[in-house]
Design a protein around this motif. Structure first.
Motif, mmCIF file in Angstrom:
data_model
loop_
_atom_site.group_PDB
_atom_site.id
_atom_site.type_symbol
_atom_site.label_atom_id
_atom_site.label_comp_id
_atom_site.label_asym_id
_atom_site.label_seq_id
_atom_site.Cartn_x
_atom_site.Cartn_y
_atom_site.Cartn_z
ATOM 1 N N LYS A 238 0.818 -1.208 0.000
ATOM 2 C CA LYS A 238 0.000 0.000 0.000
ATOM 3 C C LYS A 238 0.855 1.261 0.000
ATOM 4 C CE LYS A 238 -0.669 0.040 5.041
ATOM 5 N NZ LYS A 238 -1.680 0.040 6.139
ATOM 6 N N HIS A 239 2.065 1.189 0.574
ATOM 7 C CA HIS A 239 2.947 2.352 0.536
ATOM 8 C C HIS A 239 3.355 2.670 -0.901
ATOM 9 C CE1 HIS A 239 5.476 -1.242 0.729
ATOM 10 N NE2 HIS A 239 6.433 -0.547 0.144
ATOM 11 N N LYS A 242 0.286 4.255 -2.617
ATOM 12 C CA LYS A 242 0.123 5.654 -2.205
ATOM 13 C C LYS A 242 1.141 6.555 -2.889
ATOM 14 C CE LYS A 242 -1.717 4.542 2.392
ATOM 15 N NZ LYS A 242 -1.458 4.616 3.856
ATOM 16 N N TYR A 309 -2.122 15.371 1.523
ATOM 17 C CA TYR A 309 -1.840 13.965 1.226
ATOM 18 C C TYR A 309 -0.841 13.392 2.219
ATOM 19 C CZ TYR A 309 -1.433 9.873 -1.802
ATOM 20 O OH TYR A 309 -1.480 8.592 -2.308
ATOM 21 N N GLN A 310 0.174 14.195 2.531
ATOM 22 C CA GLN A 310 1.173 13.742 3.503
ATOM 23 C C GLN A 310 0.549 13.561 4.884
ATOM 24 O OE1 GLN A 310 4.331 12.790 3.287
ATOM 25 N NE2 GLN A 310 4.530 12.545 5.502
ATOM 26 N N LYS A 311 -0.327 14.479 5.260
ATOM 27 C CA LYS A 311 -0.892 14.453 6.609
ATOM 28 C C LYS A 311 -1.925 13.341 6.781
ATOM 29 C CE LYS A 311 -3.240 17.363 10.031
ATOM 30 N NZ LYS A 311 -3.766 18.731 10.334
ATOM 31 N N TYR A 312 -2.791 13.155 5.779
ATOM 32 C CA TYR A 312 -3.910 12.240 5.945
ATOM 33 C C TYR A 312 -3.743 10.881 5.256
ATOM 34 C CZ TYR A 312 -6.346 16.330 7.747
ATOM 35 O OH TYR A 312 -6.701 17.436 8.479
ATOM 36 N N VAL A 313 -2.759 10.755 4.361
ATOM 37 C CA VAL A 313 -2.585 9.496 3.644
ATOM 38 C C VAL A 313 -1.230 8.870 3.943
ATOM 39 C CG1 VAL A 313 -2.546 8.374 1.380
ATOM 40 C CG2 VAL A 313 -4.134 10.267 1.809
ATOM 41 N N SER A 315 1.075 9.640 6.145
ATOM 42 C CA SER A 315 1.464 9.533 7.554
ATOM 43 C C SER A 315 0.881 8.304 8.237
ATOM 44 C CB SER A 315 1.013 10.799 8.295
ATOM 45 O OG SER A 315 -0.397 10.942 8.261
ATOM 46 N N LYS A 316 -0.075 7.626 7.610
ATOM 47 C CA LYS A 316 -0.699 6.455 8.221
ATOM 48 C C LYS A 316 0.159 5.206 8.066
ATOM 49 C CE LYS A 316 -5.418 8.178 7.753
ATOM 50 N NZ LYS A 316 -6.764 7.928 7.199
ATOM 51 N N ASP A 317 1.198 5.256 7.251
ATOM 52 C CA ASP A 317 2.073 4.068 7.101
ATOM 53 C C ASP A 317 2.965 3.911 8.309
ATOM 54 O OD1 ASP A 317 1.004 3.397 4.698
ATOM 55 O OD2 ASP A 317 2.513 4.453 3.501
#
Length: 317
Positions: A238-239, A242, A309-313, A315-317
């Motif tokens: 998934k990384h 993304k 995108y960095q904050k909400y997508v 950063s979840k990895d």
């Protein structure tokens, strides 16, 4: 008494210095602070020269009607937000926004799934797979200008491949780049051809990083190909997905070089993108203030998207 006070102050200073040394030592585990000390200042200097200062100047120029030939204090006319209002109300800008959105949608809905599917088929190491990956990745190596010139000849209705096929089938000569109904779709086909291999390589890198033990355990547990794909492979890459989505959207916002050799933004401005619109109305027509407002809009949209995108997508990895 004074000597005792001085010695106490010196001891307190030494204690603070030792605390600072301990703090630096604790934070510098692995040489992180040393790395920052060497590499951060040059990066900040380059960022300031090539990003911060130009966008600051563009923001300043965007409030003026100025052609850029003389000093802005002499020939520039302060117009406030008029440039931004003209841009947002311009029908060609609307076409550029629509085409950019269409390009991003094509990449997300068609290009990335195709790239992922191909990556699933050729991710395993082997001579045949390696040769296929090499051939499929080769279009990305070409510069956009070169790819545009190549495909302009292919699309030529008289001497190109499209013209030869039309003559072979007995059809009338077809000029896809000269028809505003087909010109931009022809560009999208070139984008699909050129960048699918790039995203394929991103997915292959992610797939080859999956531990073989997990795949073997899934097979022993009775998982079929589809279940292994959905439950094991996709969650573990998934990384990469993304990252590929991020590159697609940012690339769509910055898409420009291929438009010029293929259609030169024509016919009738039907193939304009955000950056080609900036190029034509800001640089070719020497409307520096107007073009600066377009640049500020593109920069603001790109930065806002990257931050969100960095904050909400990511950063979840």
């Amino acid at each position: 008494m004074s000597e005792n006070m001085m010695s106490g102050t010196r001891a307190q200073s030494l204690s603070r210095w030792e605390q600072l040394q301990n703090w630096i030592y604790q934070r510098n585990v692995g040489g992180r602070l040393t790395t920052l000390a060497f590499f951060l200042p040059p990066a900040l200097v380059l960022f300031s020269i090539f990003v911060f200062l130009p966008i600051t100047e563009a923001f300043y120029y965007s409030f003026y009607k100025w052609q850029g030939m003389t000093d802005i204090a002499e020939s520039g006319q302060f117009v406030g937000l008029r440039n931004y209002i003209q841009v947002l109300n311009h029908s060609v800008f609307h076409t550029a926004v629509y085409n950019t959105f269409k390009l991003i949608l094509l990449s997300l809905v068609i290009q990335l799934p195709i790239a992922l599917g191909i990556a699933m088929l050729v991710a395993e190491k082997g001579f045949g797979n390696s040769m296929f990956r090499l051939v499929y990745f080769m279009p990305f190596i070409l510069a956009d200008i070169v790819a545009g010139l190549l495909w302009r000849y292919i699309y030529d209705g008289d001497y190109g491949l499209v013209g030869q096929i039309s003559q072979l089938l007995g059809w009338e000569n077809f000029y896809p780049l000269a028809d505003k109904d087909t010109a931009y779709n022809s560009i999208l086909l070139v984008v699909l051809w050129k960048y699918t291999g790039y995203h394929m390589m991103i997915y292959i890198a992610g797939l080859q990083g999956i531990p073989k033990d997990l795949l073997e355990a899934a097979r022993l547990d009775g998982a079929n190909w589809w279940q292994t794909l959905i439950r094991v492979k996709l969650p573990l890459i998934k990384h990469a997905v993304k990252l590929s989505v991020f590159f697609s959207i940012i690339g769509g916002l910055q898409f420009f070089e291929m438009v010029v050799p293929l259609t030169n933004m024509g016919p009738s401005n039907s193939t304009q993108t955000l950056v080609s619109y900036l190029y034509q109305y800001g640089i070719i027509r020497m409307k520096v203030g107007f073009g600066s407002s377009v640049a500020v809009i593109i920069f603001a949209v790109s930065v806002l998207f990257a931050f969100m995108y960095q904050k909400y997508v990511m950063s979840k990895d």
